[in-house]
Design a protein around this motif. Structure first.
Motif, PDB file in Angstrom:
ATOM      1  N   PRO A 162      13.020  39.849  63.082  1.00 35.42           N
ATOM      2  CA  PRO A 162      12.587  39.804  61.682  1.00 35.42           C
ATOM      3  C   PRO A 162      11.751  40.995  61.245  1.00 35.42           C
ATOM      4  N   ASN A 165      13.881  45.260  60.447  1.00 36.12           N
ATOM      5  CA  ASN A 165      14.580  45.712  59.246  1.00 36.12           C
ATOM      6  C   ASN A 165      13.588  46.271  58.231  1.00 36.12           C
ATOM      7  N   GLY A 168      10.850  43.796  56.903  1.00 38.40           N
ATOM      8  CA  GLY A 168       9.893  43.465  57.945  1.00 38.40           C
ATOM      9  C   GLY A 168       8.969  44.618  58.276  1.00 38.40           C
ATOM     10  N   ASP A 196      15.407  41.933  49.446  1.00 37.05           N
ATOM     11  CA  ASP A 196      14.964  41.597  50.802  1.00 37.05           C
ATOM     12  C   ASP A 196      13.563  42.142  51.060  1.00 37.05           C
ATOM     13  N   TYR A 200       9.989  39.839  51.586  1.00 36.93           N
ATOM     14  CA  TYR A 200       9.041  39.956  52.694  1.00 36.93           C
ATOM     15  C   TYR A 200       7.622  40.218  52.181  1.00 36.93           C
ATOM     16  N   ASN A 230      13.240  34.586  56.094  1.00 42.04           N
ATOM     17  CA  ASN A 230      12.403  35.757  56.335  1.00 42.04           C
ATOM     18  C   ASN A 230      11.001  35.591  55.765  1.00 42.04           C
ATOM     19  N   PHE A 233       8.584  34.069  58.214  1.00 44.32           N
ATOM     20  CA  PHE A 233       8.054  35.003  59.210  1.00 44.32           C
ATOM     21  C   PHE A 233       6.917  35.839  58.616  1.00 44.32           C
ATOM     22  N   THR A 466       4.705  41.496  65.267  1.00 46.48           N
ATOM     23  CA  THR A 466       5.471  42.400  64.406  1.00 46.48           C
ATOM     24  C   THR A 466       5.809  43.747  65.032  1.00 46.48           C
TER      25      THR A 466
END
Length: 478
Positions: A162, A165, A168, A196, A200, A230, A233, A466
Motif C-alpha cells: 500500500p 504506489n 502511498g 488515488d 490516500y 487504501n 491503510f 510505510t
C-alpha cells in the motif's frame, strides 16, 4: 533512477556559493555527535575495498548523517553527494538523497532555472520519497501532480504494497504535516485527475471528516479505485480508525495490528505475528499493548527497535506460548543489522541477540556483579559461554583489537560495547577492525542507532509500516 544519474554531472558542477540560505545547522548538543561522525567517515572512506554490489548498500545514510551533524557547507555537501553517487550509481537511496538536498537548498523553481527544462524534467522523473517531500514542502504540489498525471509513478518495488504506489509514497512522505497542508495536496491531486493520490492524503488527515468530504465531492466516481481499502491503510498510518466500521472481526484486528506497526520504531515485529495461527487475534492484542506503551512514553517511538521488539515478542509468548512462534522466527530478516556469519539470517537470530544483550547489559554496566544465567528463550545457535566471556572483557575494559578478527566475536563485542554505553571504546574497536564489509556494516548500523539517541534525523512517523526499511532524508527537520 537512470535519468537522475544522467544529471549527476550537472549536480556536481552546480555553483552553490550564491545561495542566500545558510548551511544546515549541526546538532552540536548531542553527546554522541563525534561518534556518529566517526562511524559515518568509516563508511564513506571504506567503499574502495568493496565490490560494486556491496558498495551500493552503504553510503547514503552515512552521508546524510554527516551533512546533518557536521553542518557541512554547500560546496562540501555538493562534493560529498557527487562522491556518493559515483560510488553507488545504482543506489535508489543515493539518488533520493541528492534530489532531496538540491530541492531543499535551491527550491524547485531555482533548480529548474539552473538546470534547464530538459534536465529538470529528468530530475523529476527520478523522484522518490525524500525528493517528493522536499518538492511538496517547497510548494511544488501542482508541478508534481501534473507530472504524475502525464507520467504515472513507477512503484518502488513489485510487492504491490500500500505504500509503494504514488498515493502511498506521497501520503507517507508528508505524514507529519498539518491538515491544511495535506488538504492543498488533496485539491491539487483532484484538479489533475489523480483520485488515488487524493484518497490516500485525505484519509491521512487528522480530521476524520476530511476523507468523508473528499468522497462526497465525487472524485472517485467512475474510477477503478477501492477507496476504502487504501484509505484504511492511510488511516492506520496516523493511528485513526477505519473509514467505515463493520465487516469481519479479522478486518478490525488487522487494522489494530497495522496501527501498532505504524507506532513501532525502525522495523516491525508485529507484522510477523500475523503469520501465526490465530495471528490476527494475537496481533491485535499485542498491538494494543505496544501502542499504549509508545503513547505513554515507555517505548520511544523515535528510538531503536530493540525495546519494542522485545516487548512484542514477550507479549506474544505470554499469549500464545513460545512453541507457537517457532515457525515465525525462522522467517528471513530483511534488515541490515548485525554481523552475519552465514547467508541465512532470521527473525529468530535477531531475537537471540536482543535477548542476549538484554540479559547481559546489567552485568556489563556494573549494575550487578553476578553473571546472568542463559535466558530460557535463547536458541542453541547462541554460543553463551563466548557471550559471557566477552561480557567480562567489555565490563573490565579489556577489549583487544585482536577480537575483531573473528566475525562472530566482532559482532558480540560491538553489541555489548553499545549496550554498555561506551561509544569511545566502540568507535576505537570498530576503527581497528579489519577492512571489509563487516566493518562498514557495523559502522553504518551504529551511526544510525546513535542518531536515534540524539536528533533522530532518520526517524519518520509510521516508518515501520510505510518505509519497509527504506530511509527518508529530511532537511527540513531540526
Amino acid at each position: 533512477m537512470t535519468m537522475l544519474r544522467r544529471v549527476t554531472g550537472f549536480f556536481s558542477l552546480l555553483l552553490l556559493s550564491c545561495l542566500a540560505a545558510p548551511a544546515l545547522a549541526a546538532d552540536k548538543s548531542c553527546p554522541q555527535r563525534e561518534t556518529i561522525l566517526a562511524f559515518s567517515d568509516i563508511v564513506l572512506d571504506g567503499h574502495d575495498a568493496l565490490t560494486p554490489s556491496v558498495a551500493d548498500r552503504f553510503g547514503p545514510e552515512a552521508a546524510y548523517l554527516k551533512i546533518r551533524y557536521a553542518g557541512l557547507g554547500d560546496d562540501e555537501t555538493r562534493i560529498l553527494l557527487a562522491t556518493v553517487l559515483k560510488r553507488s550509481p545504482k543506489s535508489q537511496a543515493a539518488n533520493d538523497l541528492v534530489s532531496a538536498w538540491y530541492l531543499h537548498r535551491l527550491g524547485h523553481k531555482a533548480l529548474r532555472g539552473a538546470a534547464g527544462a530538459e534536465k529538470f524534467d529528468e530530475i523529476m522523473s527520478g523522484l522518490r520519497i525524500s525528493g517528493i517531500r522536499a518538492l511538496l514542502l517547497d510548494g511544488g504540489e501542482d508541478l508534481l501532480m501534473k507530472r504524475f498525471a502525464a507520467f504515472p509513478f513507477v512503484p518502488l518495488d513489485s510487492t504491490a504494497g500500500p505504500f509503494t504506489n504514488a498515493g502511498g509514497v506521497i501520503s507517507a512522505s508528508i505524514v507529519d504535516q498539518s491538515d491544511e497542508f495535506k488538504e492543498r495536496l488533496v485539491r491539487a491531486a483532484e484538479a489533475n485527475g489523480l483520485p488515488d493520490i487524493a484518497n490516500y492524503v485525505a484519509a491521512s488527515e487528522n480530521d476524520p471528516a476530511a476523507w468523508d468530504r473528499f468522497i462526497q465531492r465525487g472524485s472517485t466516481k467512475g474510477s477503478k479505485l477501492r477507496p476504502e481499502f487504501n484509505a484504511d491503510f492511510a488511516r492506520a498510518m496516523v493511528g485513526q480508525p477505519r473509514v467505515k466500521g463493520g465487516g469481519s472481526p479479522e478486518k478490525a484486528q488487522l487494522h489494530s495490528n497495522v496501527i501498532g506497526t505504524s507506532f513501532e520504531p525502525e522495523q516491525s515485529f508485529l507484522e510477523h505475528i500475523l503469520m501465526l495461527e490465530s495471528g490476527f487475534e494475537i496481533g491485535d492484542l499485542v498491538a494494543q499493548q505496544l501502542t499504549q506503551q509508545v503513547k505513554s512514553g515507555a517505548i520511544n517511538r523515535s528510538g531503536t527497535m530493540d525495546v519494542a521488539w522485545l516487548f512484542s515478542y514477550r507479549a506474544a509468548v505470554k499469549l500464545a506460548g513460545r512453541p507457537a512462534l517457532e515457525e515465525d522466527l525462522t522467517r528471513a530478516y530483511s534488515g541490515d543489522r548485525y554481523v552475519r556469519t552465514s547467508d541465512v539470517f532470521t527473525i529468530g537470530d535477531v531475537m537471540d541477540r536482543l535477548l542476549a544483550v538484554a540479559a547481559l547489559q546489567p552485568y556489563v554496566i556494573g549494575k550487578t556483579d553476578a553473571m546472568p544465567s542463559k535466558p530460557e528463550d535463547l536458541s542453541d545457535k547462541i554460543d553463551w559461554p563466548r557471550w559471557t566471556e566477552m561480557a567480562t572483557k567489555v565490563r573490565d575494559g579489556a577489549v583487544s583489537p585482536i577480537l575483531a578478527a573473528d566475525l562472530e566475536t566482532f559482532g558480540i563485542v560491538t553489541e555489548l560495547l553499545f549496550a554498555k554505553g561506551d561509544p569511545e571504546a566502540l568507535q576505537a574497536f570498530v576503527r581497528q577492525a579489519p577492512s571489509g564489509e563487516a566493518r562498514l556494516s557495523v559502522a553504518n548500523d551504529f551511526a544510525m542507532r546513535l542518531d536515534r539517541a540524539c536528533a533522530a534525523y532518520l526517524y519518520h512517523p509510521g516508518e515501520a509500516f510505510t518505509l519497509s526499511g527504506r530511509p527518508i532524508f529530511k532537511f527540513d527537520t531540526e
